[in-house]
Design a protein around this motif. Structure first.
Motif, PDB file in Angstrom:
ATOM      1  N   ALA A 167       0.837  -1.202   0.000  1.00 44.46           N
ATOM      2  CA  ALA A 167       0.000   0.000   0.000  1.00 44.46           C
ATOM      3  C   ALA A 167       0.870   1.249   0.000  1.00 44.46           C
ATOM      4  N   SER A 168       2.091   1.120   0.517  1.00 41.14           N
ATOM      5  CA  SER A 168       3.005   2.267   0.526  1.00 41.14           C
ATOM      6  C   SER A 168       3.395   2.635  -0.904  1.00 41.14           C
ATOM      7  N   ASP A 286      -6.802   5.275   0.910  1.00 48.36           N
ATOM      8  CA  ASP A 286      -5.987   4.197   1.458  1.00 48.36           C
ATOM      9  C   ASP A 286      -6.900   3.329   2.317  1.00 48.36           C
ATOM     10  N   ASN A 316      -5.276  -4.067   0.240  1.00 46.73           N
ATOM     11  CA  ASN A 316      -4.323  -5.170   0.214  1.00 46.73           C
ATOM     12  C   ASN A 316      -5.013  -6.525   0.363  1.00 46.73           C
ATOM     13  N   LYS A 319      -3.566  -8.594   3.128  1.00 47.97           N
ATOM     14  CA  LYS A 319      -3.837  -8.487   4.566  1.00 47.97           C
ATOM     15  C   LYS A 319      -4.904  -9.517   4.927  1.00 47.97           C
TER      16      LYS A 319
HETATM   17  C1  PLP Z   1      -1.167  -1.748   6.626  1.00 45.93           C
HETATM   18  C2  PLP Z   1      -1.444  -0.389   6.135  1.00 45.93           C
HETATM   19  C3  PLP Z   1      -0.571   0.241   5.234  1.00 45.93           C
HETATM   20  C4  PLP Z   1       0.753  -0.336   4.861  1.00 45.93           C
HETATM   21  O1  PLP Z   1       0.600  -1.431   4.062  1.00 45.93           O
HETATM   22  P1  PLP Z   1       1.845  -1.970   3.224  1.00 45.93           P
HETATM   23  O2  PLP Z   1       1.182  -2.772   2.178  1.00 45.93           O
HETATM   24  O3  PLP Z   1       2.646  -2.786   4.173  1.00 45.93           O
HETATM   25  O4  PLP Z   1       2.594  -0.809   2.714  1.00 45.93           O
HETATM   26  C5  PLP Z   1      -0.934   1.450   4.717  1.00 45.93           C
HETATM   27  N1  PLP Z   1      -2.077   2.048   5.066  1.00 45.93           N
HETATM   28  C6  PLP Z   1      -2.931   1.483   5.941  1.00 45.93           C
HETATM   29  C7  PLP Z   1      -4.202   2.193   6.297  1.00 45.93           C
HETATM   30  C8  PLP Z   1      -2.627   0.255   6.515  1.00 45.93           C
HETATM   31  O5  PLP Z   1      -3.468  -0.285   7.404  1.00 45.93           O
END
Ligand code: PLP
Length: 493
Positions: A167-168, A286, A316, A319
């Motif tokens: 997500a980054s 996000d 994601n 997750k």
């Molecule tokens: C977990 C999370 C991220 C980071 O996710 P990555 O895929 O590890 O970069 C970014 N934003 C939110 C809201 C998250 O919960």
């Protein structure tokens, strides 16, 4: 990898013989699968959180790599002896830390095939199926999550999806696309020092990092409050953007959140997007953790309204939706700005071509050049579960978190600190000081029977219990709750 080495006549170059032949791999592969299934089916025997000290490993391993080939048995034996103690078991059913990072068997199978094919699909011709399966599976996923049609590759705005590593990265490329889009007819890139990005004080640190990487000098972390459930008030955004414009600055990018990392707070996306659009800013959502819950109609109605008004959306599947890390889905309503920002082929910048080219090269939608065939594991999961079983899986986690929240609420020794949403419950021992709360949580974790992390809300030390493990059942949630009650009540863990 020939099984029949020979010599190339006349050159003096002998054929290279690999230590592992095709037939060797067949046997070793079966053995590895056995080891994986043994691990996963006995995972509850391990303490959830690793208890090793930093630097534990180097002294246990040789200083240099072996000069001669070693066998799988020797390596697997070292995995048991030296690696397993240093594993925090994310797939343990009593792992309730951070957010989950599900790894499922269908995803493993797809990932294995991806590794075996070993293709690098940065350009369409690098493996047409790698590109096209990604487009198809992200359309499937967008339909499953009931995202607006504009995010589909089949829409009329040049939209579509891409798999990023995290997500980054999704936030970074969204920001780069935003900067490539003209503001009031001007090229915002030329106004670099005047650009302002906005998000909330609850945003993931990846927004800050994206600004740092892109050299954006102004980032406003707008305040939220307990009264508004840690969500951003549109009036706060309006005031900030107006004030910045008054100082000759240019609002260009808003990151809004559905499911914050800290407490799963949800911003009023539709209202915020309307404000940002009036000021010409790109709107990125996000929803790294919570986005996959949009597949459940009631959750969609509650939290995922107004996405027509946003430019990009990310979530994601790695997750809570069973696709082994890494698989972060990003959709845009118009990929033209992504390609303008990230393609090194100048025609995108100058041609009036706003829609996806005849074929697309995903290298122009991401920062790196190379990319793995990640769509396979997503495709395997979508097919081997089917959308109804996926909905049932996410519902299972929602139901468990809701039932847990009721238990917490009913116990006078605890306070619920934020509205429980999705799979997350945030609570704290009532009346405990910062030090007491920290020490109690450490006692719970040191038991090895669970692992939770804390967050900070309104200055308070808060325990986060994120339900969403691939093997988590209600009995595991009940067990950890009994453990928490016992420790907070003064008992032994
Ligand atoms: C977990 C999370 C991220 C980071 O996710 P990555 O895929 O590890 O970069 C970014 N934003 C939110 C809201 C998250 O919960």
């Amino acid at each position: 990898m020939s099984d029949t080495p020979g010599t190339s006549a006349g050159t003096g170059a002998e054929d290279y013989e690999h230590p592992i032949s095709h037939e060797d791999f067949r046997q070793l592969g079966y053995k590895m699968i056995d080891a994986i299934v043994d691990y996963r089916s006995n995972i509850e025997k391990h303490p959830v959180r690793s208890e090793v000290a930093p630097g534990y490993l180097a002294e246990k391993l040789p200083e240099s790599a072996p000069t001669q080939p070693e066998g799988l048995d020797a390596i697997l034996s070292d995995v048991q002896t030296h690696i397993m103690p240093g594993i925090t078991h994310w797939q343990h059913p009593s792992f309730f830390s951070w957010y989950p990072a599900n790894s499922s068997y269908p995803a493993l199978l797809g990932d294995m095939l991806s590794s075996a094919l070993g293709v690098v699909g940065f350009a369409w011709i690098g493996s047409p199926a790698a590109t096209e399966l990604e487009t198809v599976t992200l359309d499937w996923l967008a339909r499953f999550l009931r995202l607006p049609n504009a995010f589909l590759s089949t829409g009329t705005t040049g939209g579509g999806g891409v798999i990023q590593g995290t997500a980054s990265e999704a936030a970074l490329v969204a920001l780069l696309a935003a900067r490539a889009r003209p503001l009031d007819g001007r090229d915002p890139g030329a106004d670099g020092p005047r650009l302002v990005a906005y998000t909330t004080d609850q945003a993931h640190s990846c927004v800050k990092k994206a600004c740092a990487v892109a050299g954006i000098q102004h980032l406003r972390l707008l305040p939220t409050s307990a009264e508004r459930g840690w969500a951003l008030d549109p009036a706060t955004l309006e005031a900030a953007m107006t004030a910045d414009e008054g100082h000759g600055l240019m609002p260009f990018f808003l990151t809004t959140l559905i499911g914050t990392t800290s407490s799963a707070a949800v911003d009023p996306v539709a209202e915020l997007a309307a404000v940002a659009r009036r000021h010409g800013a790109w709107v990125h959502v996000d929803a790294a953790y919570a986005g996959v819950f949009a597949c459940l109609p009631d959750q969609h109605d509650l939290y995922f309204q107004g996405l027509e008004g946003v430019d990009s959306f990310s979530t994601n599947p790695h997750k809570g939706m069973l696709v082994t890390f890494d698989c972060s889905a990003l959709w845009v309503q118009n990929s033209f700005w992504l390609r303008t920002a990230l393609s090194l082929e100048p025609q995108f910048q100058f041609a009036g071509l706003r829609h996806a080219a005849e074929h697309l090269d995903y290298k122009d939608w991401q920062v790196p050049l190379g990319r793995r065939f990640r769509a396979l594991k997503l495709w395997f999961v979508l097919r081997m579960y089917g959308t109804e079983r996926l909905q049932a899986y996410l519902r299972h986690h929602l139901d468990m978190a809701k039932a847990l929240a009721q238990l917490v609420e009913a116990d006078p020794a605890f306070d619920i600190i934020a509205t429980p949403r999705f799979g997350l419950v945030c609570f704290a021992p009532r009346g405990a000081s910062e030090e007491e709360s920290t020490a109690l949580l450490e006692r719970v974790n040191a038991s090895g029977r669970t692992f939770m992390v804390h967050t900070r809300l309104g200055g308070r030390h808060v325990w986060r219990l994120a339900v969403g493990g691939v093997h988590t059942q209600w009995r595991h949630v009940e067990e950890v709750w009994a453990l928490v009650q016992k420790v907070v009540g003064g008992g032994e863990a």
